[in-house]
Scaffold this active site. Sequence first.
Site, PDB file in Angstrom:
ATOM      1  N   THR A  91       0.802  -1.229   0.000  1.00 41.45           N
ATOM      2  CA  THR A  91       0.000   0.000   0.000  1.00 41.45           C
ATOM      3  C   THR A  91       0.830   1.272   0.000  1.00 41.45           C
ATOM      4  O   THR A  91       0.632   2.161  -0.827  1.00 41.45           O
ATOM      5  CB  THR A  91      -0.950   0.004   1.213  1.00 41.45           C
ATOM      6  OG1 THR A  91      -1.874  -1.082   1.083  1.00 41.45           O
ATOM      7  CG2 THR A  91      -1.728   1.303   1.301  1.00 41.45           C
ATOM      8  N   ASN A 112       5.241  -0.918   3.790  1.00 39.88           N
ATOM      9  CA  ASN A 112       4.412  -0.247   4.791  1.00 39.88           C
ATOM     10  C   ASN A 112       5.253   0.025   6.034  1.00 39.88           C
ATOM     11  O   ASN A 112       5.060   1.024   6.725  1.00 39.88           O
ATOM     12  CB  ASN A 112       3.201  -1.107   5.151  1.00 39.88           C
ATOM     13  CG  ASN A 112       2.229  -1.242   3.996  1.00 39.88           C
ATOM     14  OD1 ASN A 112       2.151  -0.384   3.121  1.00 39.88           O
ATOM     15  ND2 ASN A 112       1.487  -2.342   3.974  1.00 39.88           N
ATOM     16  N   LYS A 174      -6.823   5.145   5.746  1.00 40.57           N
ATOM     17  CA  LYS A 174      -5.449   4.865   6.175  1.00 40.57           C
ATOM     18  C   LYS A 174      -4.619   6.144   6.169  1.00 40.57           C
ATOM     19  O   LYS A 174      -4.694   6.932   5.221  1.00 40.57           O
ATOM     20  CB  LYS A 174      -4.794   3.853   5.234  1.00 40.57           C
ATOM     21  CG  LYS A 174      -5.436   2.480   5.211  1.00 40.57           C
ATOM     22  CD  LYS A 174      -4.692   1.574   4.240  1.00 40.57           C
ATOM     23  CE  LYS A 174      -5.293   0.176   4.198  1.00 40.57           C
ATOM     24  NZ  LYS A 174      -4.566  -0.706   3.244  1.00 40.57           N
ATOM     25  N   ASP A 175      -3.785   6.307   7.181  1.00 41.70           N
ATOM     26  CA  ASP A 175      -2.899   7.479   7.204  1.00 41.70           C
ATOM     27  C   ASP A 175      -1.997   7.502   5.981  1.00 41.70           C
ATOM     28  O   ASP A 175      -1.815   8.536   5.335  1.00 41.70           O
ATOM     29  CB  ASP A 175      -2.071   7.515   8.497  1.00 41.70           C
ATOM     30  CG  ASP A 175      -1.373   6.194   8.804  1.00 41.70           C
ATOM     31  OD1 ASP A 175      -0.514   5.781   8.021  1.00 41.70           O
ATOM     32  OD2 ASP A 175      -1.710   5.581   9.839  1.00 41.70           O
ATOM     33  N   ASP A 311      -9.523  -2.976   0.519  1.00 43.82           N
ATOM     34  CA  ASP A 311      -8.350  -3.719   0.967  1.00 43.82           C
ATOM     35  C   ASP A 311      -8.664  -4.543   2.210  1.00 43.82           C
ATOM     36  O   ASP A 311      -8.295  -5.716   2.303  1.00 43.82           O
ATOM     37  CB  ASP A 311      -7.203  -2.757   1.260  1.00 43.82           C
ATOM     38  CG  ASP A 311      -5.907  -3.473   1.598  1.00 43.82           C
ATOM     39  OD1 ASP A 311      -5.371  -4.170   0.730  1.00 43.82           O
ATOM     40  OD2 ASP A 311      -5.419  -3.331   2.738  1.00 43.82           O
ATOM     41  N   HIS A 315      -8.547  -8.571   2.255  1.00 40.57           N
ATOM     42  CA  HIS A 315      -7.709  -9.340   3.178  1.00 40.57           C
ATOM     43  C   HIS A 315      -8.544 -10.313   3.995  1.00 40.57           C
ATOM     44  O   HIS A 315      -8.101 -11.420   4.301  1.00 40.57           O
ATOM     45  CB  HIS A 315      -6.955  -8.400   4.121  1.00 40.57           C
ATOM     46  CG  HIS A 315      -5.719  -7.807   3.526  1.00 40.57           C
ATOM     47  ND1 HIS A 315      -4.603  -8.555   3.218  1.00 40.57           N
ATOM     48  CD2 HIS A 315      -5.409  -6.528   3.179  1.00 40.57           C
ATOM     49  CE1 HIS A 315      -3.668  -7.776   2.709  1.00 40.57           C
ATOM     50  NE2 HIS A 315      -4.132  -6.530   2.673  1.00 40.57           N
ATOM     51  N   ASP A 358      -3.311   0.730  -5.804  1.00 38.75           N
ATOM     52  CA  ASP A 358      -1.953   0.661  -5.260  1.00 38.75           C
ATOM     53  C   ASP A 358      -1.332  -0.717  -5.423  1.00 38.75           C
ATOM     54  O   ASP A 358      -0.113  -0.868  -5.373  1.00 38.75           O
ATOM     55  CB  ASP A 358      -1.949   1.071  -3.785  1.00 38.75           C
ATOM     56  CG  ASP A 358      -2.947   0.282  -2.954  1.00 38.75           C
ATOM     57  OD1 ASP A 358      -3.836  -0.385  -3.537  1.00 38.75           O
ATOM     58  OD2 ASP A 358      -2.872   0.341  -1.712  1.00 38.75           O
ATOM     59  N   HIS A 492      -0.923  -9.657  -0.608  1.00 33.10           N
ATOM     60  CA  HIS A 492      -0.297  -9.202  -1.841  1.00 33.10           C
ATOM     61  C   HIS A 492       1.149  -8.853  -1.525  1.00 33.10           C
ATOM     62  O   HIS A 492       1.565  -8.905  -0.377  1.00 33.10           O
ATOM     63  CB  HIS A 492      -1.033  -7.971  -2.378  1.00 33.10           C
ATOM     64  CG  HIS A 492      -1.273  -6.941  -1.323  1.00 33.10           C
ATOM     65  ND1 HIS A 492      -0.354  -5.969  -0.981  1.00 33.10           N
ATOM     66  CD2 HIS A 492      -2.330  -6.765  -0.474  1.00 33.10           C
ATOM     67  CE1 HIS A 492      -0.835  -5.231   0.003  1.00 33.10           C
ATOM     68  NE2 HIS A 492      -2.028  -5.697   0.344  1.00 33.10           N
TER      69      HIS A 492
END
Length: 552
Positions: A91, A112, A174-175, A311, A315, A358, A492
């Site tokens: 990501t 990440n 997400k940040d 995402d 998952h 992404d 992934h």
Amino acid sequence: MKKISYLLFSLSLLSASFTSAQTKKTIVAATKVFPAEVARPKLVVGLVVDQMRWDYLYRYYNRYTNGGFKRLVHEGFSVENTFIPYTPTYTACGHTCIYTGSVPAVHGIIGNDWYDPETKKNVYCTEDSTVSTVGSTPSAEGNMSPKNMLTTTITDELRLATNFKGKVLGISLKDRGSILPAGHAANAAYWYQGSTGNWITSTYYMKEVPTWVADYNKLKLANKFYAKNWETLYPLNTYVNSTADEKVYEGKTSTFPHQLTQNIDKNFDAIRSTPYGNTITLDLAKLAILSEDLGKDNITDFLAVSCSATDYVGHGYGPNSIEAEDTYLRLDKDFEEFFNYLDKQVGKGNYTIFLTADHGAAHVPGFMKENNLPAGVVSDRDIANKLNAFLNDKFKVNNVVLKSMNNQIIFDHNKTDNGTVSFDVIKSASVEFLKRLDGFQNAVDISKIAQTTLQEIQKMMITNGYNARRSGDIYYVLQPNWFNGGNTGTTHGNWNPYDSHIPLVFMGWGIKQGATNKTHYMTDIAPTLAALLHIQMPSGNVGEAITEITDK
């Protein structure tokens, strides 16, 4: 003699006349190519759908509305063969690559998170201990900024090109999905705090959130969606592009309807793993357009939005689940509403939008085996333990492997540099050992990758993902559809097309309708936008402009 002189005089007049005519044509042509003012859209909107495989554009195509994904494909330009040019396909790397036009080797976001051999600590991609939370109570969730990203973004370049008059905002659950796309010079980046249900930011951007964000936080909209539970949008028996509703290899309770009411006022984080996470993200994006007057003047603004719920659902349940199908059908409707809002608020033809991802995702190994297809899983902990045991037995070096992460082996250099065995010998033995492990296709000493027999595409992707100051020492390649994880759900990170083939569609101002099957890369998105906006490419750009999208 007079005749000759007269002839020369006539030719000179003809030449002058011809030159004058050519000059006029050149001036006219130049006027057409270089208008009095640089034309730009009022607003650019970047949409990243987290974990969207390219084939999702067409897998559920017949059930999409005419105003969502179909509108993008029909009115816009689809770059059908767009690939990620590096590994690992994660990501943070993906969002950074899209907006920098660069690769981890240059922009520095190699995962990440990663292990920093210089500080000997784990690093999260957007962590920043020098800033603090804004918009909620103090929490590590807010101690974030783009400082670990080493290059500028296309959003930074827009700020520079407009002398910081063009606004740039990033929004994501997400940040890392909001901070990295928004860049270093952004006006704001907002992300979701699961512990409180608030949209927050950090002191990197501001001292307090604007009123419109504070008021939105008070609504606690997650509760509204929890009260609905999660039922399928259409009758359950019509989800013919998915497996049965209940499968043992799905990581969460996978029977519809999914009960959510128990989360009201208790578990605000749970909305991430439902399609409603995308809904509240796009709601905030619409509110940002309205409240910040984005696209209201002739100075181009940029809104970077990442839809992350896809995402979390992927998952948890995998690409072949009813949950994944329902999430994309609902996202399609959310996009239809969002595009209609842009038409109304900014004006159709006044904005440029692009949609991409992404990374993709692998099929769940349990699903693959159920259908007699090869697949499997490995574990970072097992890899490190097995390799340490082998090296200890062979060379009497104890725990020389620090970590296995991001498909890399990281050694303790304090031990390899001071041991009785050379580091090259340890690496060479490690490579041969890893090649023999179940699920491993190959392993390479990254410093010697040019001499390996890897496929050229694998060499390119590993090299592009290797940052000399942040990466490990050995890179390993897993067999197709093997991944690092558990036996339920998916993940992934690998070079394979299911992880690296992503959608890319442009629509709106300056974009013609059409498609191309020519191979392009994620790194080409930023320079394409730079060409469209007539601004400088980001500082680490390695991509090329996709000239097919426009007649200019």
